[in-house]
Design a protein around this motif. Structure first.
Motif, PDB file in Angstrom:
ATOM      1  N   ILE A   1       0.817  -1.228  -0.125  1.00 53.97           N
ATOM      2  CA  ILE A   1       0.132   0.015   0.027  1.00 53.97           C
ATOM      3  C   ILE A   1       0.999   1.124   0.136  1.00 53.97           C
ATOM      4  O   ILE A   1       0.749   2.169  -0.769  1.00 53.97           O
ATOM      5  N   VAL A   2       2.027   1.172   0.726  1.00 52.64           N
ATOM      6  CA  VAL A   2       2.792   2.294   0.842  1.00 52.64           C
ATOM      7  C   VAL A   2       3.445   2.699  -0.502  1.00 52.64           C
ATOM      8  O   VAL A   2       3.630   3.767  -0.907  1.00 52.64           O
ATOM      9  N   ASN A   3       3.835   1.478  -0.839  1.00 48.77           N
ATOM     10  CA  ASN A   3       4.811   1.469  -2.308  1.00 48.77           C
ATOM     11  C   ASN A   3       3.640   2.329  -3.476  1.00 48.77           C
ATOM     12  O   ASN A   3       4.013   3.126  -4.412  1.00 48.77           O
ATOM     13  N   LEU A   4       2.416   1.952  -3.426  1.00 45.16           N
ATOM     14  CA  LEU A   4       1.352   2.190  -4.464  1.00 45.16           C
ATOM     15  C   LEU A   4       1.199   3.941  -4.133  1.00 45.16           C
ATOM     16  O   LEU A   4       0.768   4.410  -5.074  1.00 45.16           O
ATOM     17  N   HIS A   5       1.320   4.495  -2.837  1.00 46.45           N
ATOM     18  CA  HIS A   5       1.290   5.790  -2.743  1.00 46.45           C
ATOM     19  C   HIS A   5       2.556   6.705  -2.718  1.00 46.45           C
ATOM     20  O   HIS A   5       2.753   7.724  -2.619  1.00 46.45           O
ATOM     21  N   GLY A   6       3.643   5.919  -3.304  1.00 42.69           N
ATOM     22  CA  GLY A   6       4.848   6.804  -3.607  1.00 42.69           C
ATOM     23  C   GLY A   6       5.761   6.958  -2.140  1.00 42.69           C
ATOM     24  O   GLY A   6       6.348   7.800  -2.210  1.00 42.69           O
ATOM     25  N   GLY A   7       5.353   5.998  -1.310  1.00 46.50           N
ATOM     26  CA  GLY A   7       6.003   6.398   0.174  1.00 46.50           C
ATOM     27  C   GLY A   7       7.069   5.497   0.411  1.00 46.50           C
ATOM     28  O   GLY A   7       7.554   4.692  -0.320  1.00 46.50           O
ATOM     29  N   ARG A   8       7.435   5.329   1.560  1.00 49.67           N
ATOM     30  CA  ARG A   8       8.498   4.593   2.356  1.00 49.67           C
ATOM     31  C   ARG A   8       7.991   4.042   3.728  1.00 49.67           C
ATOM     32  O   ARG A   8       7.521   4.842   4.470  1.00 49.67           O
ATOM     33  N   VAL A   9       8.254   2.753   3.904  1.00 50.51           N
ATOM     34  CA  VAL A   9       8.088   2.026   5.291  1.00 50.51           C
ATOM     35  C   VAL A   9       9.394   1.617   5.859  1.00 50.51           C
ATOM     36  O   VAL A   9      10.112   0.828   4.942  1.00 50.51           O
ATOM     37  N   TRP A  10       9.463   1.713   7.196  1.00 47.20           N
ATOM     38  CA  TRP A  10      10.427   0.962   7.965  1.00 47.20           C
ATOM     39  C   TRP A  10      10.118   1.007   9.276  1.00 47.20           C
ATOM     40  O   TRP A  10       9.258   1.226   9.619  1.00 47.20           O
ATOM     41  N   VAL A  11      11.233   0.131   9.819  1.00 42.02           N
ATOM     42  CA  VAL A  11      10.747  -0.240  11.352  1.00 42.02           C
ATOM     43  C   VAL A  11      12.229   0.003  12.147  1.00 42.02           C
ATOM     44  O   VAL A  11      13.198  -0.095  11.733  1.00 42.02           O
ATOM     45  N   GLU A  12      11.774   0.389  13.578  1.00 47.47           N
ATOM     46  CA  GLU A  12      13.069   0.531  14.451  1.00 47.47           C
ATOM     47  C   GLU A  12      12.426  -0.238  15.707  1.00 47.47           C
ATOM     48  O   GLU A  12      11.315  -0.024  16.200  1.00 47.47           O
ATOM     49  N   SER A  13      13.359  -1.019  16.266  1.00 45.67           N
ATOM     50  CA  SER A  13      13.057  -1.908  17.521  1.00 45.67           C
ATOM     51  C   SER A  13      14.234  -2.362  18.198  1.00 45.67           C
ATOM     52  O   SER A  13      15.184  -2.333  17.764  1.00 45.67           O
ATOM     53  N   THR A  14      13.781  -2.336  19.635  1.00 42.31           N
ATOM     54  CA  THR A  14      14.431  -3.076  20.576  1.00 42.31           C
ATOM     55  C   THR A  14      14.205  -4.283  21.302  1.00 42.31           C
ATOM     56  O   THR A  14      13.008  -4.020  21.768  1.00 42.31           O
ATOM     57  N   LEU A  15      14.843  -5.001  21.233  1.00 40.12           N
ATOM     58  CA  LEU A  15      14.271  -6.495  21.690  1.00 40.12           C
ATOM     59  C   LEU A  15      13.845  -6.342  23.226  1.00 40.12           C
ATOM     60  O   LEU A  15      14.761  -5.820  24.082  1.00 40.12           O
ATOM     61  N   GLY A  16      12.535  -6.755  23.744  1.00 39.69           N
ATOM     62  CA  GLY A  16      12.067  -6.478  25.068  1.00 39.69           C
ATOM     63  C   GLY A  16      11.571  -5.263  25.480  1.00 39.69           C
ATOM     64  O   GLY A  16      11.074  -5.049  26.508  1.00 39.69           O
TER      65      GLY A  16
END
Length: 806
Positions: free
Chosen positions: A773-788
């Motif tokens: 969906i994000v690609n179709l809107h010309g955007g970008r998606v990513w994630v940041e995470s710390t275990l626990g």
């Protein structure tokens, strides 16, 4: 006597040249070449200059004994030594090829020797003129009397092909007959051997070949109105700096250096202008001229006597040669008559009144008149019906004015009154002086061929109507050059209007430059006989569409065999096959676990007596696994529809605040253990998006945040304005994601391979759907995470360029 006067003046010029250096002042030393920093920088960036040097243009430039020579070449050496650069000759180019190459800047930077014209100044930068010699007319001693350019109007003139003199003579003498040669030596030899009457060229070039090749029967007959051949160097248009640098180098050369170069190559020199100190030279020469004149007269008499002896011998040889030519012409005429009588094409010779002079047997067969009947009769009394006589009069007028009229088709008439369609090839016949004395006509009867072609064209028009009505690409192309001849309406709608005259592979494969590897032309025809149809599939390199093609060789209205291709679009079928394969693969992997649970509990309940309380537990498990399967299938199909662009999208300016509030309200009610917080500034610009798809994206992200924070806690829905657009995020306080899984988390069917985390379930498709969906809107998606500690998913969407709010 005029010849003696001319040679005498040449002797005077030689003596002036030889005495000149003695009387002249001592030449100053060669000045140091002063260059600006910009000029030195340019030379450092261009250390090698690609130069076109002529290989057959002595004494200016030519190639011999494995190296280049000539006056212009010596100037080039002097210039490059002063500038400290290297020149690289570019060999094997004709004059026209050299002009085209330097115009495009592909392989040549500099033409060593060129005459300046306004046309050439459009694509060349010229240096100063560094050599100048007059344009003159050369003839033989026994040739026609020529006093100026206009005397050449009725003569045959030899010229170099593509030289400026060729353009001038065509412009100033429209009726002159030009013989074109590749090199000056060939042109002068043609005059010496009698093939041409005169040659117009550079005095230095002509004098050189007369001396070097012993063309003693040639003379300078007259000057031309073209003045002097002022020669410069021509530099590619975008290198004007090089032209300025060459001028600096030429300016730095001393008068003695110029004289040394000319003395090396010319036996006759020319000096321009009279200075006061020249009076001294004349005073010194007066005493010696008389002696020189006497010596010259004795030499001239001896030379003329030897020349006359050679001329007598040459004339005897020419008489023998002429006798042999007469015999050869007699034999050739007999052979020609033999072939004319047996050729399958009508051969007719007319006089200037359009009456028959010759009429071969093929003409008898075509028109029904015997040669005896046709002899001396007017064409109107034989083969020209009244309705086409005005057109014939116009053609005849053009022929008598000396213009060829070829490939004319006309409606003629036979002796029995039957109408014919004939193809005519006509050309004027001229006497030695160039006057038209008759017309030669070659004629074919193409009546049957025309009828066949018209029938085929009618059939093709009917077939084209059918082809334009079908939902497939229909094309016809030449089997030799692969040029497109026909493209139906559907094909034009797919590949555009600009297809005529282009190769089929360049249009149907969208600008492909080479022949298709799957081309079936070799299979469609063998030994000139059409074979069966070829059926094959291919994917278009430009559009990505899949086609199933049926190829066949068919006859075209002009008689040739062509390749017809009917291509059906099977992209949708290919996509269905691909989706089917992916679904089967998914079933074998991701769907196996819930199906195993459903089958296991069902089988156990069928084979055992299960208490009601446990039945309820088992049925709930079966329902949950079935719901999971349904969720997986829905997500998979949604993802596939998006990837195949089958889901209609409506993009318009949208505010993110209402969407984020709606998601917070929905999941805040459904999960009382979580506290959902909004972090949204009030001045966010609208984004361009489809509201349904963005709602689905937010639902997936918030659902994941709830699912992977089982202990509850805060879930933050936020947004901010960034340089590239608007960034929104969903932050949870859940279990987090291992670093190794961050790159794969958005892949289809991917879930973190950890026992604790697999307990959370899920289809493995939600985040893949988010990314699509994000690609179709010309955007970008990513994630940041710390275990626990939790994860934050970010989505950047472009700002809507439209100022109108949704």
């Amino acid at each position: 006597m005029r010849r003696f006067a001319t040679i005498f003046l040449v002797f005077i010029s030689i003596l002036l040249f030889l005495v000149g250096p003695v009387a002249a002042e001592t030449p100053p030393p060669t000045p140091e070449l002063s260059l600006t920093p910009a000029e030195r920088n340019w030379l450092e960036q261009h250390p090698v200059i690609r130069v076109r040097i002529g290989s057959h243009n002595p004494p200016f430039e030519y190639y011999s004994d494995g190296r280049y020579h000539g006056m212009a070449y010596d100037y080039l050496v002097a210039v490059t030594q002063r500038l400290g650069i290297e020149f690289r000759p570019v060999p094997n180019l004709t004059w026209s090829e050299a002009l085209e190459e330097i115009r495009s800047g592909r392989s040549i930077d500099l033409i060593l020797l060129i005459t300046r014209t306004s046309e050439r100044e459009e694509f060349l930068e010229f240096t100063q003129d560094y050599m100048s010699f007059p344009w003159v007319i050369f003839t033989t001693e026994e040739g026609p009397t020529i006093t100026g350019l206009m005397d050449l109007a009725e003569l045959v003139v030899a010229v170099e092909r593509d030289y400026i003199t060729q353009e001038w003579l065509k412009r100033d003498l429209p009726g002159v007959r030009l013989l074109e040669y590749d090199h000056s030596e060939e042109a002068l030899t043609a005059v010496s051997t009698g093939q041409a009457d005169a040659y117009v060229g550079n005095l230095a070039v002509g004098s050189y070949f007369i001396e070097e090749k012993g063309l003693v029967d040639l003379k300078i007959a007259a000057p031309t109105p073209y003045g002097s051949d002022r020669l410069a160097m021509g530099v590619r248009r975008d290198w004007s700096e090089l032209a300025d640098l060459i001028d600096k180098a030429l300016d730095s050369m001393t008068a003695q250096e110029h004289r040394d170069i000319r003395q090396k190559w010319l036996s006759v020199r020319y000096e321009h202008g009279i200075r006061v100190r020249d009076i001294v030279k004349w005073t010194l020469l007066v005493g010696g001229l008389s002696l020189i004149w006497i010596l010259y007269l004795r030499l001239a008499v001896k030379r003329r006597t030897a020349q006359l002896r050679r001329e007598v011998e040459r004339r005897r040889e020419k008489e023998k040669e002429l006798e042999q030519r007469v015999d050869d012409l007699r034999d050739a005429h007999q052979r020609l008559s033999f072939h004319v009588q047996r050729m399958p094409v009508g051969y007719i010779v007319w006089d200037t009144d359009l009456r028959v002079v010759e009429w071969n047997p093929a003409a008898e067969r075509i028109f029904g008149w015997s040669a005896a009947e046709a002899q001396g009769k007017h064409a109107y009394d034989l083969i020209v019906p009244a309705d086409i006589r005005p057109a014939v009069d116009k053609i005849w007028k053009n022929l008598l004015e000396g213009r060829d009229v070829v490939n004319e088709e006309g409606g003629n008439i036979r002796k029995d009154g039957q109408r014919l369609i004939c193809e005519w090839y006509n050309t004027p016949l001229r006497d030695p002086s160039g006057h038209v004395i008759g017309i030669l006509s070659m004629v074919h009867d193409i009546t049957e061929r025309r009828r066949t072609r018209e029938a085929l064209q009618s059939q093709f028009a009917q077939i084209s109507t059918i082809f334009d009505s079908i939902n497939a690409v229909v094309s016809v192309s030449d089997m030799g050059c692969h040029e497109l001849i026909y493209l139906n309406r559907y094909g034009i709608s797919v590949f555009g209007e600009d297809w005529r005259g282009k190769p089929c592979y360049k249009v149907l494969q969208v600008d492909q430059e080479v022949l298709c590897s799957l081309c079936t032309c070799d299979q469609l025809v063998k030994d000139g006989v059409p074979q069966g149809a070829c059926v094959w599939e291919f994917q278009n390199t430009g559009t990505g569409q899949w086609y199933q093609c049926i190829d066949r060789a068919i006859p075209w209205p002009d008689g040739r065999l062509v390749r017809m291709v009917i291509a059906f679009d099977i992209t949708e079928r290919k996509e269905v096959e691909r989706i089917k394969d992916e679904i089967i693969s998914a079933v074998s992997h991701e769907m196996r676990t819930p199906l195993t649970a459903v089958m296991g509990y069902s089988e156990y309940m069928l084979e055992h007596d299960v208490p009601p309380d446990k039945q309820k537990v088992y049925m709930r498990t079966i329902y949950q696994q079935t719901e999971k399967l349904n969720e997986m299938i829905d997500a998979f199909l949604s993802l596939q529809r998006l990837r195949a662009r089958q889901t209609p999208l409506t993009f318009k300016p949208l505010r993110l605040r209402p969407l984020l509030k709606e998601a917070a309200t929905l999941f805040g009610t459904a999960s009382p253990t979580h506290r959902i917080i909004l972090d949204i500034p009030g001045n966010l610009p609208p984004v361009r998006g489809d509201i349904n798809q963005l709602q689905q994206m937010l639902a997936c992200l918030v659902s994941n945040a709830v699912k992977y924070s089982p202990a509850g806690g805060e879930i933050v829905l936020g947004a901010r304005r960034d340089e590239d657009g608007v960034t929104l995020w969903v932050k949870d306080q859940g279990v987090g994601i291992p670093p190794a899984a961050l790159e794969k988390i958005f892949d289809r069917f991917y879930r973190v391979d950890n026992t604790d985390r697999r307990l959370f379930g899920g289809t493995g498709l939600g985040l893949a759907l988010v990314r699509e969906i994000v690609n179709l809107h010309g955007g970008r998606v990513w994630v940041e995470s710390t275990l626990g500690e939790g994860s934050t998913f970010y989505v950047m969407l472009p700002v809507s360029p439209d100022s109108v709010m949704a």
